[in-house]
Design a protein around this motif. Sequence first.
Motif, PDB file in Angstrom:
ATOM      1  N   GLY A  52     -12.335   8.965  -0.279  1.00 30.03           N
ATOM      2  CA  GLY A  52     -11.607   7.735  -0.005  1.00 30.03           C
ATOM      3  C   GLY A  52     -12.072   7.079   1.281  1.00 30.03           C
ATOM      4  O   GLY A  52     -12.386   7.767   2.263  1.00 30.03           O
ATOM      5  N   THR A  53     -12.127   5.757   1.276  1.00 28.09           N
ATOM      6  CA  THR A  53     -12.488   5.007   2.483  1.00 28.09           C
ATOM      7  C   THR A  53     -11.497   3.875   2.687  1.00 28.09           C
ATOM      8  O   THR A  53     -11.023   3.264   1.729  1.00 28.09           O
ATOM      9  CB  THR A  53     -13.912   4.425   2.378  1.00 28.09           C
ATOM     10  N   VAL A  54     -11.196   3.606   3.949  1.00 29.02           N
ATOM     11  CA  VAL A  54     -10.316   2.508   4.333  1.00 29.02           C
ATOM     12  C   VAL A  54     -11.006   1.729   5.446  1.00 29.02           C
ATOM     13  O   VAL A  54     -11.506   2.328   6.417  1.00 29.02           O
ATOM     14  CB  VAL A  54      -8.947   3.026   4.810  1.00 29.02           C
ATOM     15  N   PHE A  55     -11.052   0.413   5.322  1.00 25.67           N
ATOM     16  CA  PHE A  55     -11.721  -0.439   6.309  1.00 25.67           C
ATOM     17  C   PHE A  55     -10.800  -1.599   6.669  1.00 25.67           C
ATOM     18  O   PHE A  55     -10.212  -2.231   5.784  1.00 25.67           O
ATOM     19  CB  PHE A  55     -13.039  -0.974   5.737  1.00 25.67           C
ATOM     20  N   THR A  72       0.848  -1.197   0.000  1.00 24.03           N
ATOM     21  CA  THR A  72       0.000   0.000   0.000  1.00 24.03           C
ATOM     22  C   THR A  72       0.877   1.239   0.000  1.00 24.03           C
ATOM     23  O   THR A  72       1.799   1.360   0.803  1.00 24.03           O
ATOM     24  CB  THR A  72      -0.912   0.029   1.235  1.00 24.03           C
ATOM     25  N   SER A  73       0.573   2.168  -0.910  1.00 26.54           N
ATOM     26  CA  SER A  73       1.270   3.455  -0.948  1.00 26.54           C
ATOM     27  C   SER A  73       0.476   4.478  -0.149  1.00 26.54           C
ATOM     28  O   SER A  73      -0.749   4.558  -0.276  1.00 26.54           O
ATOM     29  CB  SER A  73       1.438   3.936  -2.394  1.00 26.54           C
ATOM     30  N   ARG A  92      -4.327   5.944   6.973  1.00 32.38           N
ATOM     31  CA  ARG A  92      -3.875   6.122   5.591  1.00 32.38           C
ATOM     32  C   ARG A  92      -3.807   4.817   4.813  1.00 32.38           C
ATOM     33  O   ARG A  92      -3.723   4.852   3.586  1.00 32.38           O
ATOM     34  CB  ARG A  92      -2.486   6.781   5.565  1.00 32.38           C
ATOM     35  N   ALA A  93      -3.778   3.679   5.502  1.00 27.95           N
ATOM     36  CA  ALA A  93      -3.640   2.401   4.812  1.00 27.95           C
ATOM     37  C   ALA A  93      -4.436   1.338   5.558  1.00 27.95           C
ATOM     38  O   ALA A  93      -4.425   1.293   6.791  1.00 27.95           O
ATOM     39  CB  ALA A  93      -2.169   1.997   4.716  1.00 27.95           C
ATOM     40  N   ALA A  94      -5.117   0.492   4.813  1.00 22.10           N
ATOM     41  CA  ALA A  94      -5.882  -0.586   5.420  1.00 22.10           C
ATOM     42  C   ALA A  94      -4.937  -1.535   6.147  1.00 22.10           C
ATOM     43  O   ALA A  94      -3.849  -1.846   5.671  1.00 22.10           O
ATOM     44  CB  ALA A  94      -6.663  -1.341   4.347  1.00 22.10           C
ATOM     45  N   GLU A 153      -9.522  -6.538   4.685  1.00 19.63           N
ATOM     46  CA  GLU A 153      -9.171  -5.144   4.445  1.00 19.63           C
ATOM     47  C   GLU A 153      -9.810  -4.671   3.147  1.00 19.63           C
ATOM     48  O   GLU A 153      -9.928  -5.446   2.186  1.00 19.63           O
ATOM     49  CB  GLU A 153      -7.660  -4.970   4.330  1.00 19.63           C
ATOM     50  N   ALA A 154     -10.189  -3.412   3.116  1.00 20.80           N
ATOM     51  CA  ALA A 154     -10.757  -2.828   1.901  1.00 20.80           C
ATOM     52  C   ALA A 154     -10.394  -1.356   1.842  1.00 20.80           C
ATOM     53  O   ALA A 154     -10.391  -0.658   2.851  1.00 20.80           O
ATOM     54  CB  ALA A 154     -12.281  -2.995   1.882  1.00 20.80           C
ATOM     55  N   SER A 155     -10.069  -0.910   0.657  1.00 22.68           N
ATOM     56  CA  SER A 155      -9.848   0.517   0.435  1.00 22.68           C
ATOM     57  C   SER A 155     -10.490   0.888  -0.893  1.00 22.68           C
ATOM     58  O   SER A 155     -10.426   0.122  -1.859  1.00 22.68           O
ATOM     59  CB  SER A 155      -8.349   0.846   0.416  1.00 22.68           C
ATOM     60  N   LEU A 156     -11.112   2.040  -0.927  1.00 26.68           N
ATOM     61  CA  LEU A 156     -11.822   2.483  -2.126  1.00 26.68           C
ATOM     62  C   LEU A 156     -11.681   3.987  -2.267  1.00 26.68           C
ATOM     63  O   LEU A 156     -11.903   4.733  -1.312  1.00 26.68           O
ATOM     64  CB  LEU A 156     -13.306   2.109  -2.040  1.00 26.68           C
ATOM     65  N   THR A 157     -11.307   4.421  -3.470  1.00 26.69           N
ATOM     66  CA  THR A 157     -11.261   5.840  -3.803  1.00 26.69           C
ATOM     67  C   THR A 157     -12.240   6.102  -4.934  1.00 26.69           C
ATOM     68  O   THR A 157     -12.221   5.405  -5.955  1.00 26.69           O
ATOM     69  CB  THR A 157      -9.847   6.270  -4.224  1.00 26.69           C
TER      70      THR A 157
END
Length: 989
Positions: free
Chosen positions: A742-745, A120-121, A142-144, A724-728
Amino acid sequence: MRYVLLKFIVLICTTVCYSQTKSISGTVSDAMGPLPGVNIVVKGTSNGVVTDFDGAYVIQNITDKDVLSFSYIGFLTKEITVGDATTLNVTLEEDAQTLDEVIVVGYGTQKKSNVVGSVTSVEVNEATSVPTTNVSEMLRGRAAGVQVNLSDARPGGGSEIVIRGNVSVAPNGNSPLVIVDGLPFDSLNDVSPDDIANIEILKDASATAIYGSRASNGVILVTTKTGKSGKSTIDYHGYTTIQTLTKNFNQYDGQQYIDLKREANRNRFTGEYLNDENIFSPFELEAIANKDFVDWEDLILQDAVIQSHSLSYSAGNESTKVFSSLNYFSQEGIIPNSGYDRGTFKLNINQKLTDKLSLKGIFNYQSAKQDQETGNLNFTTITPLAKPFDDEGNLVKNYLGPSNTAINPLWDQRESEDETKINLTDINLSLVYDFNPNLSYTLKSFLRNRNTNRGIYRSSLHSAGDEGIDGLAVISNTFFKQLLIENILDYTPQINDNNSLNFTAVQAFDEQLTEYSQLDKSGFTNDALGYNGNATTLLNSERSVSQRRLLSFLGRVRYGYLDRYLLEATARADGASVFAENNKWGFFPAVSVAWKMHSEPFMENIKAIDEMKLRVSYGATGNQGINSLESLGVADDLPYIFGDRTVAGATASSRLPNPDLKWETTTTLNAGVDFRLFNNLFEGTLEYYKANTTDLLLDRSIAGTTGYNVIRFNVGELENRGLEASLTTNIIRKEEFRWSLGTVFSKNKNEIISLTGELDENGDPIDITDTYGRRLSVGQSINNIWLPQYDGIYQEGDDIASSGNPLAQPGDVRVVDQDGNGQIDNRDNVFINADPDWYGSITNTITYKNFDLFADLYIVQGATKLNTVLANGELWKGSINGIRAKYYTPEYPSTEYPRPKPDTHLHLYSFAVRDASYVRLRTLTLGYTFPKDLFSKTGFQRAKIYLTGTNLLTLTDFRSYSPEQNPLTDSGTAFPETRNITLGVKLGF
């Protein structure tokens, strides 16, 4: 004449015709089909439109000489002169630089589209908007899968980072490996935030296995800025921050505390209040009469200021590239006598020596000083019936009157000094030799020296000097040296267009030396020089030296077929000095595969999918998170008196040696999917992982009859799994207006699978209590609370006699009698998981013309914590102050808080186990970038001003200064977290 008139009419008509405007229509598409949301603007004007869902557009008032600019995120901008056309159908090409972004991975770089591991960046600009030197806090949300917990809120303090949950029970066994510019750092906070260029987080075994040792907890890769070719640039970033107290509870004020104490001493049988003379001391009665009430928080805490200034220089050409920076950071603490100052200097040089040989050098120097308030400073539970000053306004030592020995916390604060000075020097030199474009060798060397000097002084007036020792000082020095040598060979053979191959081989040696010295002395002639003064008595002298070494061999191969099917295999062998002679080596392999589904021919007609990559990995990593001597039998110092002399002596350590101690190993299965949908409208990642740690490095207490107290040994298995999930979502992508959400879970659960294998008389696995007081039990989390289950407050009419606590009265704490035997004991205890059910963040980024707005909402749900103030029996006796509550009284029977009473409440700890979930508006930033033409004659290339708020709003039921802090610790009141308002400016020359 008629001929001349005709020519004039023709000329006018021609002019009119040429000056007429027209409309242009058409469609905009890419290789996959129509592109909605493409910006089309007449160059040099504000006349523009956006394509509809079918990629179609119509733009009015166009002349033949106009130039239309077509722009879209992820694609190269195209400019077309209109000419005599009335229809323009345009095809945009993907911007390879955007879609094939290069990111840093272990021992090298890789195109993001070809990464097969969980990497993850972190968006650096968003992360560095938090005004702090605690870089760990910049990673929060900032990161899942990356959880940041506040450890110490004081200036210069730090936070704990846990990546994908706890995988170890060893001390420091869950800390991630920090790599800065390819080299291991012992603290992420040694990096200046303004020097950071990129942050990548490696989470699964395929990404981390190349680091083997310590990588079972994930890896944080930081890349600092380097010089660029072209024109020299100078950048300045400065800001000022105002810190104020934030909390969600109140303490009892003077009158409320009086009422609490009266209620606690109320006759439980008659319901009558006692006379004040039977409750309060003469000093307190005088304070009540004169209304001498003290708000200790208001007296001790103050608003405080942060100042930060960063100046950097960058220049370069084809042969030489230079980046240098100078940073200064200063933070006052909201508690007097606390603060932090740090200055850093950095120099990065890339020098091409020959066509094949180049030198890379990095030099870091840091000088810091941390001031701490006196120990045991407590302003949360001190009675407000006090007199900290005399009638002339002078500070008094005994704030409860001369007959009471309680020490005024302001007195000891004034008479104490506690400062730590840190000097850090890093030198990193790398030689790179390119045999040919496909084969290179790198020799990397790294030397780090860190000196930490701490001086604590308690003056002759301090409470520690009450026995006439005329000042007391503790002076300690820690010297840390690290030496690292790496030999790296990288080979990329050219096969054909359908096949790609890369080999990396590394041999590394890492040595760390720690030397610690401490002197305790007293009998100072005066207090003027503090701990630097001359003393007559040496109270104690301590010296310890430890060393750890690591020898490593590793290899990695990457293979790609058709740029569609990707394979990566890694193997690493580590030999660590901290383990016993029989088990010094550990072997950690990993393999991962990825499939770029979107590149398949059968996916060409699915226009909704821009990218779809499936990843699966499995591998092992190791943990050596123990002290250097824990596998050995060592001696403890035990001097003894022989006649009139003290003779040096020694005795066997209380730790039983374990010659078979070996590596803790974590094997991880990871499955993930990376996607971009609907022409980059949505982009994100979804991952599932399961990690099993075997041969846990457990510190276990043993029977004293053995002659020892504790042993470190390998036992059991711990499972860690999560989602883990991330969505922009790029909602609006116009040239002058952009909006992304943006969402991070992250969801994680750990469970002990097995321990020693021993069974009790009922055939159940025997629990283990480790040296941290944690009760480890099969089937439970390693982070748990083991207590009777809280069940509310007894009320009038409850069946108290058969409740398991027959002596209880209305207003007492009620717990559940789990076995129904009519009594509450350890058999009624239950495990309560302290870890959150899930955590995540929501970020909102809006850019309109020269304005930008960033908001960050951080969420933790399902966390549990024991509130140490609510668990203090003295509070409910009315003996101390504390968190104000609507407690139980016969007139107003509370169902939430117990009744104050003079004897100790049973089961207060069960009552004090509280939900620590919270939602926090962590960051809100509004910035304005000044137009370039405004500074065209001043030499400025760029200028920006911004206003940032941090910790602006927190919604939580956990009553403390922060939902991650207990209001009271073993050493006094916790240093409160603050709400910050920052005004900053960025300038470029």
